[in-house]
Design a protein around this motif. Structure first.
Motif, PDB file in Angstrom:
ATOM      1  N   ASP A  99       0.828  -1.208   0.000  1.00 21.14           N
ATOM      2  CA  ASP A  99       0.000   0.000   0.000  1.00 21.14           C
ATOM      3  C   ASP A  99       0.862   1.258   0.000  1.00 21.14           C
ATOM      4  O   ASP A  99       0.563   2.225  -0.705  1.00 21.14           O
ATOM      5  CB  ASP A  99      -0.938   0.006   1.206  1.00 21.14           C
ATOM      6  N   LEU A 100       1.934   1.265   0.775  1.00 23.45           N
ATOM      7  CA  LEU A 100       2.847   2.413   0.789  1.00 23.45           C
ATOM      8  C   LEU A 100       3.474   2.629  -0.586  1.00 23.45           C
ATOM      9  O   LEU A 100       3.631   3.770  -1.027  1.00 23.45           O
ATOM     10  CB  LEU A 100       3.950   2.218   1.835  1.00 23.45           C
ATOM     11  N   ASP A 101       3.809   1.535  -1.249  1.00 27.80           N
ATOM     12  CA  ASP A 101       4.411   1.644  -2.583  1.00 27.80           C
ATOM     13  C   ASP A 101       3.470   2.321  -3.579  1.00 27.80           C
ATOM     14  O   ASP A 101       3.926   2.890  -4.569  1.00 27.80           O
ATOM     15  CB  ASP A 101       4.801   0.260  -3.116  1.00 27.80           C
ATOM     16  N   GLN A 102       2.167   2.264  -3.311  1.00 28.99           N
ATOM     17  CA  GLN A 102       1.178   2.836  -4.220  1.00 28.99           C
ATOM     18  C   GLN A 102       0.877   4.314  -3.948  1.00 28.99           C
ATOM     19  O   GLN A 102       0.182   4.957  -4.734  1.00 28.99           O
ATOM     20  CB  GLN A 102      -0.129   2.032  -4.145  1.00 28.99           C
ATOM     21  N   LEU A 103       1.398   4.850  -2.845  1.00 28.68           N
ATOM     22  CA  LEU A 103       1.147   6.259  -2.530  1.00 28.68           C
ATOM     23  C   LEU A 103       1.785   7.175  -3.564  1.00 28.68           C
ATOM     24  O   LEU A 103       2.879   6.906  -4.059  1.00 28.68           O
ATOM     25  CB  LEU A 103       1.731   6.620  -1.159  1.00 28.68           C
ATOM     26  N   MET A 104       1.108   8.263  -3.849  1.00 23.51           N
ATOM     27  CA  MET A 104       1.708   9.302  -4.696  1.00 23.51           C
ATOM     28  C   MET A 104       2.822   9.966  -3.887  1.00 23.51           C
ATOM     29  O   MET A 104       2.577  10.397  -2.759  1.00 23.51           O
ATOM     30  CB  MET A 104       0.657  10.350  -5.081  1.00 23.51           C
ATOM     31  N   PRO A 105       4.011  10.052  -4.426  1.00 26.26           N
ATOM     32  CA  PRO A 105       5.158  10.581  -3.656  1.00 26.26           C
ATOM     33  C   PRO A 105       5.195  12.117  -3.597  1.00 26.26           C
ATOM     34  O   PRO A 105       6.164  12.754  -3.995  1.00 26.26           O
ATOM     35  CB  PRO A 105       6.357  10.004  -4.394  1.00 26.26           C
ATOM     36  N   ARG A 106       4.155  12.705  -3.064  1.00 23.27           N
ATOM     37  CA  ARG A 106       4.090  14.172  -2.973  1.00 23.27           C
ATOM     38  C   ARG A 106       5.184  14.751  -2.082  1.00 23.27           C
ATOM     39  O   ARG A 106       5.539  15.909  -2.228  1.00 23.27           O
ATOM     40  CB  ARG A 106       2.712  14.585  -2.478  1.00 23.27           C
ATOM     41  N   TRP A 107       5.710  13.955  -1.170  1.00 24.72           N
ATOM     42  CA  TRP A 107       6.752  14.427  -0.269  1.00 24.72           C
ATOM     43  C   TRP A 107       8.034  14.802  -0.996  1.00 24.72           C
ATOM     44  O   TRP A 107       8.841  15.547  -0.480  1.00 24.72           O
ATOM     45  CB  TRP A 107       7.049  13.381   0.802  1.00 24.72           C
ATOM     46  N   ARG A 108       8.208  14.289  -2.196  1.00 29.08           N
ATOM     47  CA  ARG A 108       9.440  14.593  -2.944  1.00 29.08           C
ATOM     48  C   ARG A 108       9.528  16.061  -3.333  1.00 29.08           C
ATOM     49  O   ARG A 108      10.589  16.533  -3.713  1.00 29.08           O
ATOM     50  CB  ARG A 108       9.554  13.708  -4.183  1.00 29.08           C
ATOM     51  N   ARG A 109       8.432  16.784  -3.223  1.00 31.27           N
ATOM     52  CA  ARG A 109       8.454  18.223  -3.506  1.00 31.27           C
ATOM     53  C   ARG A 109       9.214  18.994  -2.436  1.00 31.27           C
ATOM     54  O   ARG A 109       9.605  20.131  -2.668  1.00 31.27           O
ATOM     55  CB  ARG A 109       7.030  18.766  -3.580  1.00 31.27           C
ATOM     56  N   ASP A 110       9.378  18.386  -1.283  1.00 36.61           N
ATOM     57  CA  ASP A 110      10.069  19.037  -0.172  1.00 36.61           C
ATOM     58  C   ASP A 110      11.329  18.248   0.173  1.00 36.61           C
ATOM     59  O   ASP A 110      11.273  17.247   0.886  1.00 36.61           O
ATOM     60  CB  ASP A 110       9.149  19.113   1.044  1.00 36.61           C
ATOM     61  N   PRO A 111      12.487  18.698  -0.321  1.00 40.10           N
ATOM     62  CA  PRO A 111      13.723  17.934  -0.108  1.00 40.10           C
ATOM     63  C   PRO A 111      14.149  17.834   1.358  1.00 40.10           C
ATOM     64  O   PRO A 111      14.958  16.993   1.701  1.00 40.10           O
ATOM     65  CB  PRO A 111      14.768  18.694  -0.933  1.00 40.10           C
TER      66      PRO A 111
ATOM     67  N   GLY B  30      14.861   2.401   2.807  1.00 36.26           N
ATOM     68  CA  GLY B  30      13.766   3.337   3.008  1.00 36.26           C
ATOM     69  C   GLY B  30      14.063   4.712   2.444  1.00 36.26           C
ATOM     70  O   GLY B  30      13.199   5.336   1.806  1.00 36.26           O
ATOM     71  N   VAL B  31      15.279   5.192   2.644  1.00 41.02           N
ATOM     72  CA  VAL B  31      15.654   6.506   2.112  1.00 41.02           C
ATOM     73  C   VAL B  31      15.648   6.473   0.592  1.00 41.02           C
ATOM     74  O   VAL B  31      15.147   7.393  -0.062  1.00 41.02           O
ATOM     75  CB  VAL B  31      17.026   6.962   2.674  1.00 41.02           C
ATOM     76  N   SER B  32      16.171   5.398   0.010  1.00 42.98           N
ATOM     77  CA  SER B  32      16.161   5.261  -1.445  1.00 42.98           C
ATOM     78  C   SER B  32      14.730   5.229  -1.970  1.00 42.98           C
ATOM     79  O   SER B  32      14.414   5.865  -2.977  1.00 42.98           O
ATOM     80  CB  SER B  32      16.921   3.996  -1.853  1.00 42.98           C
ATOM     81  N   TRP B  33      13.849   4.514  -1.279  1.00 47.25           N
ATOM     82  CA  TRP B  33      12.444   4.455  -1.675  1.00 47.25           C
ATOM     83  C   TRP B  33      11.815   5.850  -1.652  1.00 47.25           C
ATOM     84  O   TRP B  33      11.125   6.244  -2.586  1.00 47.25           O
ATOM     85  CB  TRP B  33      11.680   3.507  -0.743  1.00 47.25           C
ATOM     86  N   ALA B  34      12.058   6.591  -0.590  1.00 44.05           N
ATOM     87  CA  ALA B  34      11.462   7.925  -0.468  1.00 44.05           C
ATOM     88  C   ALA B  34      11.986   8.879  -1.538  1.00 44.05           C
ATOM     89  O   ALA B  34      11.242   9.713  -2.044  1.00 44.05           O
ATOM     90  CB  ALA B  34      11.729   8.494   0.920  1.00 44.05           C
ATOM     91  N   MET B  35      13.260   8.742  -1.898  1.00 43.72           N
ATOM     92  CA  MET B  35      13.863   9.665  -2.856  1.00 43.72           C
ATOM     93  C   MET B  35      13.562   9.288  -4.303  1.00 43.72           C
ATOM     94  O   MET B  35      13.348  10.171  -5.130  1.00 43.72           O
ATOM     95  CB  MET B  35      15.359   9.756  -2.624  1.00 43.72           C
ATOM     96  N   THR B  36      13.567   7.977  -4.610  1.00 36.88           N
ATOM     97  CA  THR B  36      13.467   7.565  -6.015  1.00 36.88           C
ATOM     98  C   THR B  36      12.349   6.564  -6.296  1.00 36.88           C
ATOM     99  O   THR B  36      12.055   6.300  -7.454  1.00 36.88           O
ATOM    100  CB  THR B  36      14.784   6.929  -6.491  1.00 36.88           C
ATOM    101  N   GLY B  37      11.797   5.965  -5.246  1.00 35.24           N
ATOM    102  CA  GLY B  37      10.774   4.936  -5.443  1.00 35.24           C
ATOM    103  C   GLY B  37      11.344   3.548  -5.629  1.00 35.24           C
ATOM    104  O   GLY B  37      10.609   2.589  -5.828  1.00 35.24           O
ATOM    105  N   SER B  38      12.651   3.423  -5.551  1.00 36.30           N
ATOM    106  CA  SER B  38      13.290   2.131  -5.777  1.00 36.30           C
ATOM    107  C   SER B  38      14.366   1.888  -4.719  1.00 36.30           C
ATOM    108  O   SER B  38      15.129   2.797  -4.420  1.00 36.30           O
ATOM    109  CB  SER B  38      13.920   2.111  -7.163  1.00 36.30           C
ATOM    110  N   PRO B  39      14.437   0.712  -4.138  1.00 32.76           N
ATOM    111  CA  PRO B  39      13.543  -0.414  -4.355  1.00 32.76           C
ATOM    112  C   PRO B  39      12.198  -0.159  -3.681  1.00 32.76           C
ATOM    113  O   PRO B  39      12.117   0.575  -2.698  1.00 32.76           O
ATOM    114  CB  PRO B  39      14.267  -1.571  -3.675  1.00 32.76           C
ATOM    115  N   GLU B  40      11.156  -0.771  -4.217  1.00 33.43           N
ATOM    116  CA  GLU B  40       9.864  -0.698  -3.555  1.00 33.43           C
ATOM    117  C   GLU B  40       9.988  -1.399  -2.208  1.00 33.43           C
ATOM    118  O   GLU B  40      10.723  -2.373  -2.069  1.00 33.43           O
ATOM    119  CB  GLU B  40       8.788  -1.371  -4.397  1.00 33.43           C
TER     120      GLU B  40
END
Length: 147
Positions: A63-75, A126-136
């Motif tokens: 479910d987290l993997d499916q979230l729109m990563p709106r947080w990436r707008r705020d570095p 987790g940091v890689s996921w938040a920044m780039t989406g990978s790895p899920e």
């Protein structure tokens, strides 16, 4: 007075002491550390705002993997959210994969050790996921569950 080598020594020494304290706390109260690492307040708040309640199951990672990563707008938020995502991934692994547990590397980095002895740097994932989406997160969990 600024003495560079002394500042470097102090920084390294403080990290070693912090790592030692964390390792001691983990040995003394592993369930308490599991609870602490599982709090993930920022990640839980972002998930709630998207209508998702995190229940510490592998399904919640999907479910987290499916979230729109709106947080990436705020570095400024992204690394903190990623840190939480890594702790949450670790929490799900510990709760669902027998023999998995938190360990502390000498540099103070918490990580997961599987029953097989394999070590996973879930915070880095987790940091890689938040920044780039990978790895899920669900993919990282699937790889951990394979052994």
């Amino acid at each position: 007075m600024n003495i560079p080598f002394l500042a470097n020594w102090r920084s390294r020494h403080d990290t070693e002491q912090g790592a030692g304290r964390l390792a001691a706390a983990l040995a003394e109260d592993p369930e308490g550390i599991n609870e602490l690492f599982g709090e993930c307040e920022m990640l839980r708040a972002h998930a709630r705002s998207a209508g998702l309640e995190l229940d510490e199951t592998p399904r919640s990672l999907e479910d987290l993997d499916q979230l729109m990563p709106r947080w990436r707008r705020d570095p400024e938020i992204t690394p903190w959210l990623g840190n939480d995502a890594g702790f949450y991934l670790g929490t799900v692994i510990i709760r669902s994969i027998p023999g998995a547990g938190w360990q502390v590397w000498p540099n103070g980095q918490p990580m997961i050790r599987l029953a097989s002895g394999r070590e996973l740097n879930v915070v880095e994932s987790g940091v890689s996921w938040a920044m780039t989406g990978s790895p899920e997160l669900s993919q990282a969990y699937a790889e951990a569950s394979e052994g």
